[in-house]
Design a protein around this motif. Structure first.
Motif, PDB file in Angstrom:
ATOM      1  N   GLY A   1      45.608  74.150  23.204  1.00 14.10           N
ATOM      2  CA  GLY A   1      46.574  74.676  22.253  1.00 14.10           C
ATOM      3  C   GLY A   1      47.656  73.710  21.813  1.00 14.10           C
ATOM      4  O   GLY A   1      48.644  74.131  21.233  1.00 14.10           O
TER       5      GLY A   1
ATOM      6  N   ILE B   1      42.139  78.411  16.798  1.00 12.42           N
ATOM      7  CA  ILE B   1      43.496  78.043  17.197  1.00 12.42           C
ATOM      8  C   ILE B   1      44.181  79.209  17.886  1.00 12.42           C
ATOM      9  O   ILE B   1      44.858  79.049  18.901  1.00 12.42           O
ATOM     10  CB  ILE B   1      44.303  77.551  15.979  1.00 12.42           C
TER      11      ILE B   1
ATOM     12  N   ASP C   1      45.071  71.371  17.386  1.00 13.53           N
ATOM     13  CA  ASP C   1      45.117  72.299  16.249  1.00 13.53           C
ATOM     14  C   ASP C   1      44.888  71.558  14.936  1.00 13.53           C
ATOM     15  O   ASP C   1      44.189  72.047  14.049  1.00 13.53           O
ATOM     16  CB  ASP C   1      46.466  73.021  16.195  1.00 13.53           C
TER      17      ASP C   1
ATOM     18  N   GLN D   1      45.151  79.095  21.957  1.00 14.43           N
ATOM     19  CA  GLN D   1      46.588  78.811  21.956  1.00 14.43           C
ATOM     20  C   GLN D   1      47.177  78.779  23.372  1.00 14.43           C
ATOM     21  O   GLN D   1      48.066  77.992  23.660  1.00 14.43           O
ATOM     22  CB  GLN D   1      47.296  79.874  21.124  1.00 14.43           C
TER      23      GLN D   1
END
Length: 92
Positions: A38, A29, A43, A33
């Motif tokens: 992201g 993650i 996520d 991002q």
């Protein structure tokens, strides 16, 4: 306490060992991002994969030492431990 033969330190080691998938999902993650991966839903998928992996691994380890009729009582707090870690990963 639940009729098992596992010690406190063995259970801590198993939980620590099985945190790796959650750490791996947090790292993914963090690295993804700034890309289009992201978004929050992606996520959530990474955390769900890490959660299932970690919970399954620790359940297999702990389930070997606890009697079958009490296995749910031993795995229930483990489930909440990894739920809390997943929530923290998503929060930060």
């Amino acid at each position: 306490m639940l009729g098992g033969t596992i010690s406190f330190f063995q259970s801590v080691c198993v939980l620590g060992y099985c945190v790796f998938p959650m750490m791996l999902s947090a790292l993914l993650i963090l690295l993804l991002q700034k890309t289009w991966f992201g978004v929050v839903w992606v996520d959530l998928v990474w955390v769900a994969i890490g959660f299932v992996w970690a919970t399954r691994a620790s359940t297999v380890f702990i389930g070997q030492y606890i009697r079958r009729e009490r296995r749910f009582l031993a795995v229930y707090p483990v489930f909440f431990f990894y739920t809390f870690l997943g929530w923290l990963i998503l929060l930060f």
